[in-house]
Design an enzyme around this catalytic site. Structure first.
Site, short mmCIF file in Angstrom:
data_model
loop_
_atom_site.label_atom_id
_atom_site.label_comp_id
_atom_site.label_asym_id
_atom_site.label_seq_id
_atom_site.Cartn_x
_atom_site.Cartn_y
_atom_site.Cartn_z
N ARG A 198 -1.05 1.80 0.23
CA ARG A 198 -1.50 0.84 1.25
C ARG A 198 -0.63 0.85 2.51
O ARG A 198 -0.94 0.18 3.48
CB ARG A 198 -1.55 -0.57 0.63
CG ARG A 198 -2.68 -0.72 -0.37
CD ARG A 198 -2.53 -1.98 -1.21
NE ARG A 198 -1.66 -1.77 -2.36
CZ ARG A 198 -1.32 -2.72 -3.25
NH1 ARG A 198 -1.75 -3.94 -3.09
NH2 ARG A 198 -0.52 -2.43 -4.27
N GLY B 28 -0.23 -9.92 -10.29
CA GLY B 28 -0.60 -10.23 -11.67
C GLY B 28 -0.48 -11.74 -11.87
O GLY B 28 0.47 -12.36 -11.39
C1 UD1 Z 1 3.13 -5.03 -10.03
C2 UD1 Z 1 2.73 -5.78 -11.33
C3 UD1 Z 1 2.11 -7.13 -10.96
C4 UD1 Z 1 3.11 -7.93 -10.13
C5 UD1 Z 1 3.58 -7.13 -8.91
C6 UD1 Z 1 4.75 -7.86 -8.26
C7 UD1 Z 1 2.12 -4.08 -12.99
C8 UD1 Z 1 1.02 -3.39 -13.70
N1 UD1 Z 1 1.78 -4.97 -12.07
O1 UD1 Z 1 1.92 -4.80 -9.31
O2 UD1 Z 1 1.80 -7.85 -12.15
O3 UD1 Z 1 2.51 -9.14 -9.72
O4 UD1 Z 1 4.06 -5.83 -9.29
O5 UD1 Z 1 5.15 -7.25 -7.07
O6 UD1 Z 1 3.29 -3.86 -13.31
N2 UD1 Z 1 6.17 2.20 -9.59
C9 UD1 Z 1 6.76 3.31 -10.15
N3 UD1 Z 1 5.96 4.21 -10.83
C10 UD1 Z 1 4.64 4.03 -10.99
C11 UD1 Z 1 4.05 2.87 -10.42
C12 UD1 Z 1 4.84 1.98 -9.72
O7 UD1 Z 1 7.96 3.52 -10.02
O8 UD1 Z 1 4.01 4.88 -11.63
C13 UD1 Z 1 7.02 1.26 -8.85
C14 UD1 Z 1 6.66 1.12 -7.38
O9 UD1 Z 1 7.41 2.01 -6.59
C15 UD1 Z 1 7.00 -0.32 -7.07
C16 UD1 Z 1 6.83 -1.03 -8.42
O10 UD1 Z 1 6.87 -0.03 -9.39
O11 UD1 Z 1 8.35 -0.46 -6.65
C17 UD1 Z 1 5.53 -1.83 -8.49
O12 UD1 Z 1 4.44 -0.96 -8.36
P1 UD1 Z 1 3.13 -1.36 -7.56
O13 UD1 Z 1 2.16 -0.26 -7.69
O14 UD1 Z 1 3.48 -1.83 -6.21
O15 UD1 Z 1 2.63 -2.58 -8.48
P2 UD1 Z 1 1.82 -3.84 -8.00
O16 UD1 Z 1 0.39 -3.48 -7.86
O17 UD1 Z 1 2.46 -4.47 -6.86
CA CA Z 2 4.00 -3.87 -5.33
#
Ligand code: UD1
Ligand code: CA
Length: 458
Positions: free
Chosen positions: A15, A138
């Site tokens: 995004r 979430g």
């Molecule tokens: C996530 C949570 C959501 C919460 C929100 C808070 C999950 C499934 N959802 O959603 O409940 O309200 O954060 O901000 O956990 N990342 C990795 N590897 C991956 C995917 C993500 O390292 O494969 C890292 C991203 O860089 C980021 C964090 O994890 O720093 C969160 O990932 P993001 O995709 O932003 O999750 P949200 O949709 O925000």
């Molecule tokens: Ca996030």
């Protein structure tokens, strides 16, 4: 149980619509991930945190690999649960794991300390907050006894569940042994086909492990950066907080909404700062300084009672007490000004030292120079320090007068009390107390203008 911090930083950040990995986008001049690294460092200075990196990971690693942390690559971004799983080999079974997110940059040390203190060691700790607009996060589902039963991601939530205002900050604290048991059991059977870390709540509920929630009262601390509007929102929040802190310490800000602090800044008492001032890197401003509008100070130290007038740019400068700079002055790296030095409009100074009470007031360039005290540099004086290949030094003694429109061709030394006539090109060293000028004949042709105009038909 030793505390081990895991920072998730592998996500793509779709995004943001950017070629730069999201976690390297800056807030207050510092990458998002670096904010979280600093927070982690102050919580566990002895234990290197684990950073899970992935999307455009080489860039992330290159930018921040100087920190004492463990870097673990998540080759495919299969979700937050999968990301944490990558870190498990580095974590011992009897550790306690705190999970932080690189895209949740402003979580405070105080909040985390309280969270760690309040969460019983055997519980799953979950940090939540209430948002007027919870969309994208979430949602925390609780039963009649207020016990957490589930975290529902936005994409899975029904219209009714979407009205829940309590959200998952994504920050958890739990024994490593739970993660080692549960993460391998995660299924990617959800709307995003990802391994959700949030599913650990389901396992905790099944195994009747208590879920301890702590509520964060300042929502900005746990807001995520998923797009540039959210980044700008957090930037403003951070800047307002910094401005408030400085005002409480005795700094007058013409408008607390029009100052930007992007570094480690120290400001003395009774300092007055006008609008649209940017302070970057390591900046120290002494007591009683006055900073004019539209000024940029980067990696600069100002002594006491310095006045910087409007539209000046100082970068890598050391400015002694009671100097007057600007308006429209530019001090570049390596500029060292003693006390009561005046640098006026459209003057550029680079890699030069100027002694007490020396004045360079108008339209001059001073580069690679050592200038004594009580020197007066007239308007439009240039130190010619560069021959296209090498840079050379100009040395000017005390009480030297440099007439306007003079050029000093380096390497050259003007000893104490030298007088340079205006429009002189100085190519050779000048002894103490001497006058230097270029012999040029001045000729006057009377009535010349009239004839010239006639020739031109005017
Ligand atoms: C996530 C949570 C959501 C919460 C929100 C808070 C999950 C499934 N959802 O959603 O409940 O309200 O954060 O901000 O956990 N990342 C990795 N590897 C991956 C995917 C993500 O390292 O494969 C890292 C991203 O860089 C980021 C964090 O994890 O720093 C969160 O990932 P993001 O995709 O932003 O999750 P949200 O949709 O925000
Ligand atoms: Ca996030």
């Amino acid at each position: 149980m030793a505390l081990q911090i895991v920072i998730l930083a592998a996500g793509q950040g779709k995004r943001m619509h950017s070629d730069l990995p999201k976690v390297l986008h800056c807030l207050a001049g510092k990458p998002l991930l670096e904010h979280v690294i600093h927070t982690a460092l102050s919580l566990t200075p002895q234990t290197p945190s684990i950073i899970v990196y992935g999307h455009l990971g080489h860039q992330v690693h290159a930018a921040l690999s100087h920190y004492h942390t463990h870097w673990i690559e998540q080759k495919e971004q299969l979700g937050t649960g999968h990301a944490v799983q990558q870190s498990l080999s580095k974590i011992s079974d009897d550790d306690r794991v705190l999970i932080l997110y690189a895209d949740v940059p402003l979580i405070s040390i105080a909040t985390l300390k309280k969270f760690i203190h309040d969460t019983p060691e055997k519980d799953v700790g979950l940090l939540t907050t209430f948002l007027a607009d919870p969309s994208g996060y979430g949602r925390i589902q609780r039963d009649a006894k207020k016990q957490v039963t589930h975290i529902i991601e936005e994409k899975e939530a029904s219209a009714k569940e979407k009205t829940i205002n309590e959200i998952n900050t994504g920050i958890y604290l739990l024994p490593a042994s739970y993660l080692k048991k549960w993460l391998p059991q995660l299924q990617a059977d959800n709307a995003q086909a990802e391994y959700y870390l949030t599913d650990i709540i389901k396992f905790a509920v099944e195994e009747k492990i208590h879920i301890h929630t702590s509520e964060v009262t300042v929502a900005e601390e746990v807001l995520g950066v998923n797009d540039r509007a959210q980044l700008a929102h957090l930037e403003r929040y951070y800047q307002e907080k910094m401005a408030e802190q400085f005002m409480r310490q005795g700094v007058t800000l013409a408008d607390p909404r029009r100052i930007d602090i992007r570094g480690e800044v120290t400001i003395g008492r009774d300092v007055s700062i006008d609008v649209n001032v940017i302070l970057e890197g390591r900046v120290i401003i002494g007591d009683g300084c006055i900073i004019g509008p539209h000024t940029i100070l980067r990696n600069t130290v100002l002594g006491k009672g310095v006045e910087i007038k409007a539209n000046s740019v100082l970068d890598g400068a050391e400015v002694g007490a009671e100097c007057m700079i600007g308006p429209f002055a530019r001090l570049r790296p390596g500029t060292i000004l003693a006390e009561q030095v005046h640098v006026g409009n459209f003057v550029e100074i680079k890699n030069s030292e100027l002694g007490n009470k020396t004045k360079v007031n108008h339209l001059s360039y001073v580069g690679d120079s050592e200038v004594g005290s009580e020197v007066n540099v007239g308007a439009g004086v240039i130190t010619c320090n560069y021959d296209g290949i090498n840079k050379y030094k100009t040395t000017i003694g005390n009480r030297v007068q440099v007439g306007s429109d003079s050029t000093l061709v380096a390497p050259v030394t003007l000893h104490d009390d030298v007088y340079v006539a205006s429009a002189t090109t100085v190519r050779h060293d000048v002894p103490k107390g001497a006058l230097v000028y270029n012999a040029r004949e001045e000729k006057v042709r009377e009535g010349w203008t009239e004839g010239h105009r006639k020739k031109g038909g005017k």
